[in-house]
Design a protein around this motif. Structure first.
Motif, short mmCIF file in Angstrom:
data_model
loop_
_atom_site.label_atom_id
_atom_site.label_comp_id
_atom_site.label_asym_id
_atom_site.label_seq_id
_atom_site.Cartn_x
_atom_site.Cartn_y
_atom_site.Cartn_z
N CYS A 45 -9.71 24.49 84.67
CA CYS A 45 -10.69 24.68 85.13
C CYS A 45 -11.46 24.16 83.81
O CYS A 45 -12.79 23.38 84.86
CB CYS A 45 -11.09 24.98 86.04
N SER A 55 -20.23 23.67 85.17
CA SER A 55 -21.21 22.51 86.07
C SER A 55 -19.89 22.22 87.61
O SER A 55 -19.37 22.93 87.87
CB SER A 55 -19.89 21.35 84.91
N LYS A 56 -20.53 20.89 88.10
CA LYS A 56 -19.92 20.84 89.01
C LYS A 56 -18.80 20.62 89.59
O LYS A 56 -17.85 20.34 90.72
CB LYS A 56 -21.13 19.17 90.21
N THR A 57 -17.58 20.16 89.00
CA THR A 57 -16.57 19.73 88.56
C THR A 57 -15.71 20.81 88.63
O THR A 57 -14.54 20.98 88.88
CB THR A 57 -16.27 18.49 87.92
N GLU A 58 -16.10 21.61 87.00
CA GLU A 58 -15.21 22.94 86.67
C GLU A 58 -15.29 24.08 87.89
O GLU A 58 -14.75 24.94 88.91
CB GLU A 58 -16.36 23.93 85.79
N GLN A 60 -15.85 23.52 91.62
CA GLN A 60 -15.65 22.76 92.41
C GLN A 60 -13.36 23.32 92.36
O GLN A 60 -12.61 23.62 92.91
CB GLN A 60 -15.00 21.06 92.79
N CYS A 61 -13.47 23.03 91.00
CA CYS A 61 -11.89 22.78 90.54
C CYS A 61 -11.48 24.71 90.47
O CYS A 61 -10.62 24.66 91.54
CB CYS A 61 -11.44 23.01 88.37
#
Length: 87
Positions: A45, A55-58, A60-61
């Motif tokens: 991630c 980050s938002k994507t990290e 969530q991952c």
């Protein structure tokens, strides 16, 4: 004392030692699972440079990774328990 310098234990002491060792082994397995989880999810991630926030994507991952890891672990434990009951 025995020849190895370890005193002979009565049955109650042997059982207490056995329970203690099982608990310590369970703790070690949990720590190993947490280490594996951390390694796997981090490597999967975290793609950018390290900063004070994910980050938002990290984020969530990481959340999804942990959820799937725990789901998988729980499934495996249930399967092992089911096999033990069949024996």
């Amino acid at each position: 004392m025995s020849a190895a310098g370890i005193p002979q234990l009565d049955e109650a002491s042997k059982k207490e030692l056995e329970v203690f060792l099982e608990q310590e082994q369970a703790k070690a397995k949990l720590q190993a699972s947490i280490h594996e989880l951390t390694n796997t999810c981090w490597n999967t991630c975290i793609t950018g440079s390290i900063s004070s926030k994910f980050s938002k994507t990290e984020a969530q991952c990481l959340e999804n990774c942990v959820d799937r890891f725990l789901d998988s672990s729980l499934f495996i434990v249930k399967q092992i328990e089911a096999q033990k009951q069949q024996l």
